[in-house]
Structure formats: structure tokens, C-alpha cells
Write a protein that holds these residues in place. Structure first.
Motif, mmCIF file in Angstrom:
data_model
loop_
_atom_site.group_PDB
_atom_site.id
_atom_site.type_symbol
_atom_site.label_atom_id
_atom_site.label_comp_id
_atom_site.label_asym_id
_atom_site.label_seq_id
_atom_site.Cartn_x
_atom_site.Cartn_y
_atom_site.Cartn_z
ATOM 1 N N PHE A 176 62.769 14.067 23.714
ATOM 2 C CA PHE A 176 63.144 15.415 24.116
ATOM 3 C C PHE A 176 64.664 15.454 24.279
ATOM 4 C CE2 PHE A 176 58.943 14.488 25.762
ATOM 5 C CZ PHE A 176 58.196 15.598 25.388
ATOM 6 N N MET A 177 65.280 16.543 23.820
ATOM 7 C CA MET A 177 66.715 16.734 23.979
ATOM 8 C C MET A 177 66.960 17.924 24.893
ATOM 9 S SD MET A 177 68.097 14.301 22.221
ATOM 10 C CE MET A 177 69.808 14.835 22.268
ATOM 11 N N PHE A 178 67.852 17.723 25.867
ATOM 12 C CA PHE A 178 68.265 18.776 26.783
ATOM 13 C C PHE A 178 69.781 18.906 26.642
ATOM 14 C CE2 PHE A 178 64.623 16.503 28.525
ATOM 15 C CZ PHE A 178 63.710 17.541 28.693
ATOM 16 N N GLY A 179 70.215 19.675 25.631
ATOM 17 C CA GLY A 179 71.617 19.690 25.299
ATOM 18 C C GLY A 179 71.991 18.342 24.713
ATOM 19 N N ASP A 180 72.950 17.654 25.343
ATOM 20 C CA ASP A 180 73.336 16.322 24.894
ATOM 21 C C ASP A 180 72.532 15.223 25.584
ATOM 22 O OD1 ASP A 180 75.269 17.309 23.175
ATOM 23 O OD2 ASP A 180 76.814 17.335 24.734
ATOM 24 N N ASP A 181 71.693 15.566 26.547
ATOM 25 C CA ASP A 181 70.889 14.575 27.265
ATOM 26 C C ASP A 181 69.632 14.252 26.465
ATOM 27 O OD1 ASP A 181 72.825 15.148 29.067
ATOM 28 O OD2 ASP A 181 71.502 15.666 30.717
ATOM 29 N N MET A 182 69.251 12.979 26.477
ATOM 30 C CA MET A 182 68.079 12.529 25.728
ATOM 31 C C MET A 182 67.063 11.907 26.670
ATOM 32 S SD MET A 182 66.348 9.671 24.473
ATOM 33 C CE MET A 182 67.557 8.376 24.696
ATOM 34 N N LEU A 183 65.789 12.208 26.453
ATOM 35 C CA LEU A 183 64.688 11.602 27.198
ATOM 36 C C LEU A 183 63.649 11.122 26.193
ATOM 37 C CD1 LEU A 183 63.195 10.979 29.888
ATOM 38 C CD2 LEU A 183 62.159 13.258 29.697
ATOM 39 N N MET A 184 63.293 9.838 26.274
ATOM 40 C CA MET A 184 62.275 9.260 25.405
ATOM 41 C C MET A 184 61.136 8.736 26.259
ATOM 42 S SD MET A 184 61.183 8.311 22.345
ATOM 43 C CE MET A 184 62.488 8.049 21.134
ATOM 44 N N LEU A 185 59.903 9.127 25.917
ATOM 45 C CA LEU A 185 58.711 8.681 26.632
ATOM 46 C C LEU A 185 57.865 7.821 25.702
ATOM 47 C CD1 LEU A 185 57.632 12.044 28.322
ATOM 48 C CD2 LEU A 185 59.099 10.263 29.272
ATOM 49 N N HIS A 186 57.402 6.685 26.202
ATOM 50 C CA HIS A 186 56.469 5.881 25.419
ATOM 51 C C HIS A 186 55.659 4.984 26.346
ATOM 52 C CE1 HIS A 186 59.661 2.460 24.704
ATOM 53 N NE2 HIS A 186 59.860 3.070 25.832
ATOM 54 N N GLY A 187 54.673 4.283 25.771
ATOM 55 C CA GLY A 187 53.780 3.448 26.549
ATOM 56 C C GLY A 187 52.519 3.155 25.760
ATOM 57 N N ALA A 188 51.536 2.557 26.433
ATOM 58 C CA ALA A 188 50.267 2.223 25.776
ATOM 59 C C ALA A 188 49.214 1.931 26.840
ATOM 60 C CB ALA A 188 50.425 1.016 24.857
ATOM 61 N N ILE A 189 47.959 2.171 26.480
ATOM 62 C CA ILE A 189 46.824 1.834 27.346
ATOM 63 C C ILE A 189 45.707 1.307 26.458
ATOM 64 C CG2 ILE A 189 46.004 4.231 27.305
ATOM 65 C CD1 ILE A 189 44.866 3.722 30.126
ATOM 66 N N PHE A 190 44.997 0.275 26.946
ATOM 67 C CA PHE A 190 43.962 -0.404 26.159
ATOM 68 C C PHE A 190 42.632 -0.416 26.922
ATOM 69 C CE2 PHE A 190 47.950 -2.105 24.640
ATOM 70 C CZ PHE A 190 47.776 -2.295 23.286
ATOM 71 N N PRO A 191 41.872 0.666 26.962
ATOM 72 C CA PRO A 191 40.512 0.590 27.528
ATOM 73 C C PRO A 191 39.674 -0.359 26.677
ATOM 74 C CG PRO A 191 41.232 2.874 27.224
ATOM 75 C CD PRO A 191 42.203 2.028 26.494
ATOM 76 N N ARG A 192 38.969 -1.316 27.322
ATOM 77 C CA ARG A 192 38.320 -2.352 26.524
ATOM 78 C C ARG A 192 37.193 -3.055 27.275
ATOM 79 N NH1 ARG A 192 42.355 -7.656 26.851
ATOM 80 N NH2 ARG A 192 42.403 -7.754 29.119
ATOM 81 N N TYR A 193 36.423 -3.811 26.489
ATOM 82 C CA TYR A 193 35.489 -4.806 27.024
ATOM 83 C C TYR A 193 35.941 -6.150 26.488
ATOM 84 C CZ TYR A 193 31.486 -7.887 27.440
ATOM 85 O OH TYR A 193 30.677 -8.966 27.725
#
Length: 505
Positions: free
Chosen positions: A128-145
Motif C-alpha cells: 500500500f502507498m500513502f503518498g511517499d510512504d510505503m506499507l507492505m504486509l505479508h505472512g503465512a499460516i499452515f493449518p495441518r495434521y
């Protein structure tokens, strides 16, 4: 009569040319706006990109060509101008994709803490860009057996996970402020004992050392700020402070490496290689000249305690140094050394001298196709145990919706580490793991990638450990969902794809 006809034809021609010219001017007056990250997004009014949130910029006008003859010299000049404009546009796009740690680095180079990945590494996230400011979101989730065999194995349903936000704000043309937040809900999904993982060791639960289990990560894994400045072409420096954060020691942490991002398990050599990625109190100063970086850290040696929701006391009693080099866009190398004072709460007298070296090779092989490989060597020289070694090789091949990955590792662990009987505590046992996994994306490239995966692991051990693990072959299998943001296209990665495609022709 003929003279009058010629005059009439000339007037009509002039009128038509004028009308066409006015029409062209009218068409050219309709300014279009596009996104530098997603050029397929075109609007007739200013605004923000619906895909990434960046501010739309005026689209370069393509004037209608006149029906004139163009000689070779003019054609060459036009192509040269188009090439320069393309390079300018690409440079502008890359400048908006800078690392949150160092203003001189592309974002694709940014690993965990202040570590480096290859410049061609894929990025999975939402920007996401807010003018010259930058925000990056990331991650991961592993539901499992997951099911782990042998007497020390276990089976359970869980969901290892992590979430991260990276923010940067330019202060002026050659300086930048950065901030990062990383969190994990492991305390809820894994519980205090963590998840079953044969031969894994480190940290404790209810004042007992954990063995054959991966400990849960803290709720807050990183809360850091940084200031970076560029002094000259190729020369920059930065100051990084985290509470918690990651010192300049070891390769990028496993969950941030493209070669490991589809594997739900931590490496069993984690505490020989990159276990300092959650440190409650760290300050790092780094200087970079072109593609070489030298950095040093002071940090807290003690590992996180059993209370996964609090902020531990900072000590700043340990130190480390790291030399990183990215000789090409596809290769990242590092060597590092660290002195870690009293890492284990149950054995505060222990001190560790850790040395690591790693090579990460990533190569884009075309549209939505990537191959990433990592080699890591780590050595612990610990009080009472002496020197023990660890080796790791990872490989991840992704093509469209399909991903195949592999991990091999061999670690020397003491009987003390494995929590064996007193008469075996001083012995050193080489243990190994071989994992092969496959993921098929059910949803791909639509903002969120949801993949259905399976993994099979074989563990090898010396016969002298049979009294603890049994006579049967050590193995583990799991079925999981891998949920993460879709691939974020960026100029650096696409440029590398074009370069590889050009070499293949």
C-alpha cells in the motif's frame, strides 16, 4: 472551370487536415492515468490503484505518427529515446520498492532482520502507498495434521503461523525511516510445548528442556525501527534497533527464505544457524558499498522465556558481526560470527561462540516460475560441549500452481541437548533429516494463495539412540494448507525473468 475545381479541392483538403488535427488534439487532451506496478490498470482520472493502492501517475502519451518517411538515423534515435524512457520508468518503479532497512537496497533484497536475499527473490505480500510512504504486509499460516513416529514422536492438529508489516518513509532525498512489526499466534495454536519435530531441541516448558519438539514463537517476534542514509553512489549506512529484533548473525531466518517458505517445519539445526531471530534488545550498525555490506550488533544473548506474551528484560551482553555480498542478482553470500552469553535459562553458565556461512541462489525461470536454493553451515562452540556442526541444503521449485521442495540437514547434537540419560549426556550424536514436499495451489494469484500440501520426512540416527527412539525407522508425514498473500510483481524480479528468457533464446 478547372482552376475553380482545384481551388475547391485544396480548401476541402485543408479543412479536413484541420479537423483531423483538432481531433488528434482533442484525443491527446484526454489524459490517462496508470499504475507503475500494474501498467494494465488505466483510468481517465487520478486516483489509486485498486490492486496495490499506489497513486496513479499520468500515462506517457503516444502521439499519432505522421505519414512521413523516416530514415535509419531517425529510427535509431527514436528507439534510443524509447529505451532511455523505459529505463527511466523502470528506475522510477524500483525506487518506489526500496528496502525498509536500507534506502540503497531494493525491497526484494530484504530478508529477516538486516540480512540479505538475492535481488531476484520473489516477494509474496500486499503493498500500500500513502503518498511517499510505503506499507507492505505479508505472512503465512499452515493449518495441518502432522504425525511423527518413534517412541519420542507425537501426532496433532495445529497451525504454525507468522504475520509481518514493513513500513518506510523517506525523510529527504537520501534518507529514510523504517519500521517493522512481526507477530505470531503460535502461543495459541501450538501451546507451550510447541509441535512435534524429531531431533529438534532448544528452550523449555515448565522448567524442563524441550526435545523432539519445536518451541512456539513469541507473540511479538519483531518490533524494530531503522534509519538509513545514502552518502554517495553505492555508499550507504543504517542504524537498526529492535525490541525484539534480530542481530547480524546467520542467514535469513528459515520462514523468510524462498527455499523454505513452503515447508511448515523449522530446521533441526535452527539453534546452530538462525535461532537469534527473536532477541529482546538488539542494536545493529551497518555500512554498505555497492553489493558488499559489513555490520555489527550488540544484543541480548538470553533466548525468550516461557511466557510468550511478555517482553523479556534486555541485557545487551552479546555481540556479532556479519559480512554479506551479493555478487549477482541471483546470489547472496554471508559469513558471520557471534558471542552469545547465557542463551539457556536453565543453564545460565553456558556461553556459545557461533560461526555461520551461507549461500542462497535464486533464479526466475520465466513467468510465474522460480527456483530457489540455500546452503547453510553453522557451528556452535559451547561451554562443556565444545564444537558441533550443522549442515543444511534446501531447494524449492515453483511453477504456476505447483511447488516441489526438498530439505536435507545433518546436525551434531549432544546427549545433553537431546535430554538423554546422564551416562549419555556428554556424547555427540549425528542426526539427520530428509524432507520432500509438494503443494498445489487451489487459489493462485488472486490476492491470497491457498495451497494444499503434503510432506514426508525420514530421520536418520546412530544405533546407539535406539534405546530412546526404538528400533523402527524414524519418519513423519503431514497434510496441510498453506495460506499466504499472492506473488507481488516488481520490476527487479520481472527484469531477471526477462534476462533469463533472453539467455534461453
Amino acid at each position: 472551370m478547372g482552376k475553380h475545381i482545384l481551388i475547391l479541392i485544396s480548401a476541402l483538403a485543408l479543412g479536413t487536415s484541420s479537423a483531423v488535427a483538432q481531433g488528434h488534439e482533442h484525443e491527446e487532451g484526454k489524459q490517462k492515468y496508470t499504475c507503475v506496478m500494474h501498467p494494465e490498470v488505466v483510468m481517465d482520472h487520478p486516483g489509486t490503484c485498486p490492486k496495490c493502492g499506489m497513486k496513479l501517475v499520468p500515462q506517457k502519451e503516444e502521439r499519432r505518427k505522421s505519414p512521413m518517411k523516416i530514415d535509419n538515423h531517425s529510427m535509431h534515435a527514436m528507439k534510443h529515446g524509447e529505451h532511455e524512457q523505459g529505463m527511466h520508468d523502470e528506475h522510477k518503479m524500483q525506487m518506489s520498492m526500496q528496502s525498509s532497512v536500507d534506502i540503497a537496497d531494493p525491497m526484494s533484497r530484504e530478508g529477516s532482520g538486516t540480512s540479505w536475499l538475492p535481488d531476484s527473490s520473489p516477494m509474496y505480500g500486499k503493498m500500500f502507498m500513502f503518498g511517499d510512504d510505503m506499507l507492505m504486509l505479508h505472512g503465512a499460516i499452515f493449518p495441518r495434521y502432522t504425525n511423527v513416529s518413534t517412541r519420542r514422536g507425537d501426532d496433532r492438529i495445529d497451525a504454525p503461523n507468522w504475520f509481518m508489516a514493513m513500513y518506510s518513509r523517506p525523510l529527504w532525498d537520501n534518507a529514510q525511516f523504517g519500521a517493522r512489526l512481526m507477530m505470531s499466534l503460535d502461543p495459541l495454536t501450538e501451546g507451550g510445548r510447541g509441535y512435534p519435530l524429531l531431533f529438534q531441541t532448544g528452550e523449555s516448558w515448565h522448567d524442563q528442556p524441550l526435545h523432539d519438539r519445536q518451541h512456539p514463537h513469541d507473540l511479538f517476534d519483531e518490533l524494530s525501527i531503522s534509519y538509513s542514509q545514502k552518502f554517495d553512489v553505492g555508499l550507504s549506512a543504517y542504524l537498526y534497533f529492535g525490541y525484539p529484533g534480530e542481530p547480524a548473525l546467520g542467514p535469513p531466518t528459515f520462514m523468510h527464505r524462498p527455499s523454505a517458505m513452503d515447508d511448515p517445519d523449522a530446521p533441526i539445526g535452527h539453534h546452530w544457524q538462525d535461532s537469534t531471530h527473536i532477541t529482546f534488545g538488539v542494536a545493529t550498525l551497518g555500512a554498505q558499498w555497492r553489493d558488499v555490506k559489513l555490520e555489527g550488533s550488540i544484543f541480548t544473548g538470553r533466548e525468550p522465556d516461557e511466557d510468550r506474551y511478555d517482553f523479556d528484560r534486555p541485557r545487551f551482553d552479546s555481540y556479532s558481526g556479519r559480512l554479506s555480498w551479493n555478487p549477482t542478482r541471483n546470489l547472496a553470500l554471508q559469513v558471520s560470527y557471534g558471542y552469545i552469553k547465557s542463551p539457556e535459562e536453565l543453564h545460565p553458565e553456558t556461553k556459545i561462540h557461533r560461526t555461520t556461512a551461507s549461500a542462497i541462489y535464486n533464479i526466475p525461470l520465466g513467468h510465474d516460475t522460480n527456483w530457489s536454493n540455500t546452503f547453510v553451515w553453522g557451528q556452535n562452540n559451547a561451554t562443556e560441549e565444545g564444537k558441533t556442526q550443522s549442515f543444511l541444503i534446501e531447494s524449492n521449485y515453483q511453477r504456476g500452481r505447483d511447488t516441489v521442495y526438498f530439505r536435507w540437514e545433518r546436525v551434531q547434537k549432544s546427549g545433553h541437548e537431546l535430554v538423554l540419560k546422564p551416562f549419555d549426556e556428554s556424547e555427540i550424536f549425528p542426526v539427520s533429516g530428509y524432507s520432500l514436499g509438494y503443494v498445489r495451489d487451489l487459489s493462485h494469484g488472486k490476492g491470497i494463495d491457498i495451497g494444499l500440501g503434503t510432506q514426508f520426512t525420514i530421520n536418520d540416527r546412530p544405533d546407539s539412540l535406539d534405546r530412546y527412539y526404538g528400533d523402527d525407522l524414524g519418519y513423519a508425514f503431514q497434510f496441510f494448507l498453506r495460506i499466504r498473500p499472492s506473488l507481488h510483481s516488481h520490476g527487479v524480479h520481472e527484469h531477471a525473468e526477462h534476462a533469463v528468457a533472453g539467455m534461453q533464446k
